[in-house]
Write an enzyme that holds these catalytic residues in place. Structure first.
Site, short mmCIF file in Angstrom:
data_model
loop_
_atom_site.label_atom_id
_atom_site.label_comp_id
_atom_site.label_asym_id
_atom_site.label_seq_id
_atom_site.Cartn_x
_atom_site.Cartn_y
_atom_site.Cartn_z
CG ASP A 88 -3.74 -0.44 -2.79
OD1 ASP A 88 -2.87 -1.29 -3.05
OD2 ASP A 88 -4.66 -0.15 -3.57
CG ASP A 89 0.67 -0.93 -3.94
OD1 ASP A 89 0.17 -2.07 -3.85
OD2 ASP A 89 0.96 -0.41 -5.03
NE ARG B 217 -7.47 -4.57 -3.50
CZ ARG B 217 -7.28 -3.61 -2.60
NH1 ARG B 217 -8.30 -3.19 -1.88
NH2 ARG B 217 -6.11 -3.06 -2.42
CG HIS C 11 -1.92 1.57 -5.78
ND1 HIS C 11 -1.63 2.14 -7.02
CD2 HIS C 11 -2.04 0.23 -6.01
CE1 HIS C 11 -1.59 1.19 -7.93
NE2 HIS C 11 -1.83 0.02 -7.36
CE LYS D 245 -6.96 -1.75 -5.66
NZ LYS D 245 -5.50 -1.52 -5.64
CG ASP E 152 -3.06 -4.21 -1.30
OD1 ASP E 152 -2.02 -3.72 -0.82
OD2 ASP E 152 -3.51 -3.87 -2.41
CG ASN E 153 0.29 -5.46 -2.53
OD1 ASN E 153 -0.72 -5.45 -3.24
ND2 ASN E 153 1.06 -4.38 -2.39
CB CYS F 85 -4.17 -5.00 -5.57
SG CYS F 85 -3.71 -5.02 -7.33
CE LYS G 52 1.03 -4.24 -6.66
NZ LYS G 52 0.52 -2.88 -6.96
CG HIS H 119 -8.69 -4.06 -8.39
ND1 HIS H 119 -7.33 -4.05 -8.13
CD2 HIS H 119 -8.80 -4.10 -9.74
CE1 HIS H 119 -6.65 -4.07 -9.25
NE2 HIS H 119 -7.51 -4.09 -10.26
#
Length: 568
Positions: free
Chosen positions: A30-31, A72, A222, A125, A323-324, A68, A401, A127
């Protein structure tokens, strides 16, 4: 005779292994930025992911959606995010592409694989639903979308020491009142790894005759920057030279690895290290960020070790991605800490269910602090690492992002599958573009599963992607277009050409083969190409539930904008 029987047994075993449906593990962080991993040029210690890359294939032009929730939704369904109902975040904006919930015209990878005999597990996660309270609807929680077991969080962010919306299967829990899992120190990254290991061990013990699909969605790295001090210690002093030094070192390693061209440009560096007032605090932010990734890698190493221990690594396809791009959001960095941070709060019960993304306090009543100078890492702070370090993470790309320039949407993709990826391919880099929409097609392909046209009388949208298996084995994919839209930022990739724009801004055009950093806009010199690629984007947007542009904003403030080039 004995030798002949032994040879026959070995051949039969090899044929059986090749014929058996593989286990599939999809791991997403993540991130993180394109260059954070060691095997993508970073200085962060990721030996276990490096090992998977050395024993598999890396894609150098794989893409996510830049944020995010949409990522997903796209990963799980094989659709563009708007088609799955999540073109923005978890609010219903009044349009089908922006409902903030996976819609019923989509299916998840788990729902596609289960009819082919797979057991399905998810950790981390989730989301992809706006319903994130214990007593609310659960139609889009993991167990209602094809997974047999789940441990993780329904929402998208929170404390690593006490995450909100923590859920086991269908029941929200407190990490401190969970009879099934009581580590000496609760840390969410470890909890995700530990439950992945548990699910694998239990599967091999109880369901060994079936293949499994495991979706691991880490929240590392993240915000908030939360890391264990034993991991932070590895990085003390590593970032004292500042942003430019780290970016240039990464750029050199990426060129040496063949991830980018030898003469590739680099986007401008954000931030002037000589002007940073509190260099120790700024360096600490990146040290903690690195430690978060390090801890995740340690967990992935333990998962791989569990596969080896159980004798199933050989026929397990492992895919790792992000994710990004690196996150420039200034969470917790905007001002000096307010005075109320010194006060205490009532104690929160150990068995209380927490839902907060940005908590005001810890359970023992201590305030959670934000502000310049608050040292990140522990449970009493809530800090992001900031734009300048995000720019480092995204080396050598532009933007972050939220955006669909390369810094926002470029991700590593590591694929490891010893039974199907030959030794001659190990350590290779595949440069052809791929996208999240391809993961559904890939999983269905390797599993021999059928993607449905309808489920229980409901029409299911055709998947958008293509299987990456030919690319992993040394072949190529057919030419195609790939599209993006997020918060009015939009792009179209076709061959080496990329048309891209920020919200309400003119189209820009880049030859990505020659200019991955997007520094040389060719829009004015290639008007016909801009026109044709923009028309293709408009057609895609119309069919993919992207329109009206501006729907990501609050309905009463949404102002649809034209997609094409216009004067400022």
């Amino acid at each position: 005779m004995l030798s002949r029987l032994l040879l026959s047994s070995l051949i039969f075993a090899a044929v059986s292994l090749h014929a058996a449906a593989p286990n599939i593990i999809l791991i997403m962080s993540d991130d993180m930025g394109f260059s954070d991993l060691g095997c993508y040029g970073g200085e962060i210690q990721t030996p276990h992911l490096n090992r998977l890359a050395e024993g598999g294939v890396r894609l150098s032009q794989f893409y996510n959606t830049g944020r995010c929730c949409p990522t997903r939704a796209s990963l799980l369904t094989g659709l563009y995010p708007h088609q799955a109902g999540i073109g923005h975040m978890m609010e219903d904006r009044g349009h089908d592409g922006y409902r903030g919930d996976l819609n019923k015209r989509s299916v998840t990878i788990a729902e596609v694989l289960k009819p082919s005999g797979y057991r399905t597990y998810a950790v981390g996660k989730w989301h992809v639903t706006k319903h994130a309270v214990p007593e609310g609807p659960k139609h889009n929680w993991p167990l209602q979308r094809g997974f047999d077991r789940f441990y993780g969080t329904i929402t998208g962010a929170g404390s690593f020491y006490d995450p909100g919306t923590l859920t086991r299967d269908d029941t929200m829990i407190s990490p401190f009142a969970d009879p099934q899992y009581q580590p000496k120190q609760y840390y969410y990254t470890d909890a995700i790894s530990d439950h992945a290991i548990r699910f694998i061990d239990e599967h091999v013990r109880d369901q060994k005759e079936k293949p499994f699909f495991l979706y691991m969605a880490y929240t590392a790295a993240h915000w908030p920057m939360h890391a264990l001090e034993e991991d932070v210690a590895k990085y003390r002093g590593k970032y004292d030279a500042g942003y430019e030094s780290v970016r240039q070192a990464r750029l050199l390693r990426m060129k040496q690895m063949g991830l980018i061209a030898k003469d590739a440009d680099i986007s401008p560096t954000k931030g002037d290290w000589t002007q940073v007032k509190d260099k120790a605090w700024e360096a600490r932010c990146m040290e903690v960020f690195a430690a978060m990734i390090d801890r995740m890698d340690q967990g992935i190493g333990r998962v791989v070790g569990t596969l080896e221990k159980n004798g199933v690594l050989q026929n397990t396809l492992i895919l790792f991605l992000q994710d990004n791009g690196g996150c420039q959001e200034g969470i917790g960095r905007q001002a000096q800490p307010p005075a109320f941070n010194e006060k205490t709060f009532p104690v929160i019960a150990q068995d209380a269910i927490r839902l907060d993304v940005i908590p005001k306090q810890t359970r023992d009543g201590k305030p959670v602090k934000q502000g310049v100078g608050i040292s990140p890492g522990g449970p009493n702070d809530y800090i992001g690492y900031g734009e300048a370090w995000a720019n480092v993470s995204n080396t050598p790309h532009r933007e972050y992002k939220h955006f669909v320039h390369e810094g926002g949407i470029s991700t590593p993709l590591i694929a490891h599958w010893p039974a199907a990826i030959s030794a001659s391919r190990h350590g290779k880099i595949a440069a052809q573009p791929g996208h999240l929409i391809d993961l559904m097609a890939t999983c269905a392909d390797v599993a021999g599963a059928r993607y449905p046209a309808e489920v229980n009388g409901r029409e299911i949208q055709p998947m958008e992607g293509v299987s990456l298996l030919p690319l992993l084995k040394g072949g190529s994919l057919l030419p195609r277009s790939i599209f993006w839209e997020h918060e009015g930022n939009r792009a179209h990739r076709s061959g080496p050409w990329k048309l891209v724009a920020k919200e309400n801004k003119p189209w820009e055009l880049y030859n990505i083969d020659q200019d991955r950093a997007e520094q040389h806009d060719l829009a004015l010199s290639e008007p016909d190409r801009v026109k044709s690629m923009a028309a293709a984007w408009d057609s895609w947007a119309a069919r993919a539930n992207v329109l009206p542009l501006g729907a990501w904003k609050q309905p009463d403030t949404a102002k649809p904008a034209k997609a094409g080039r216009k004067k400022n």
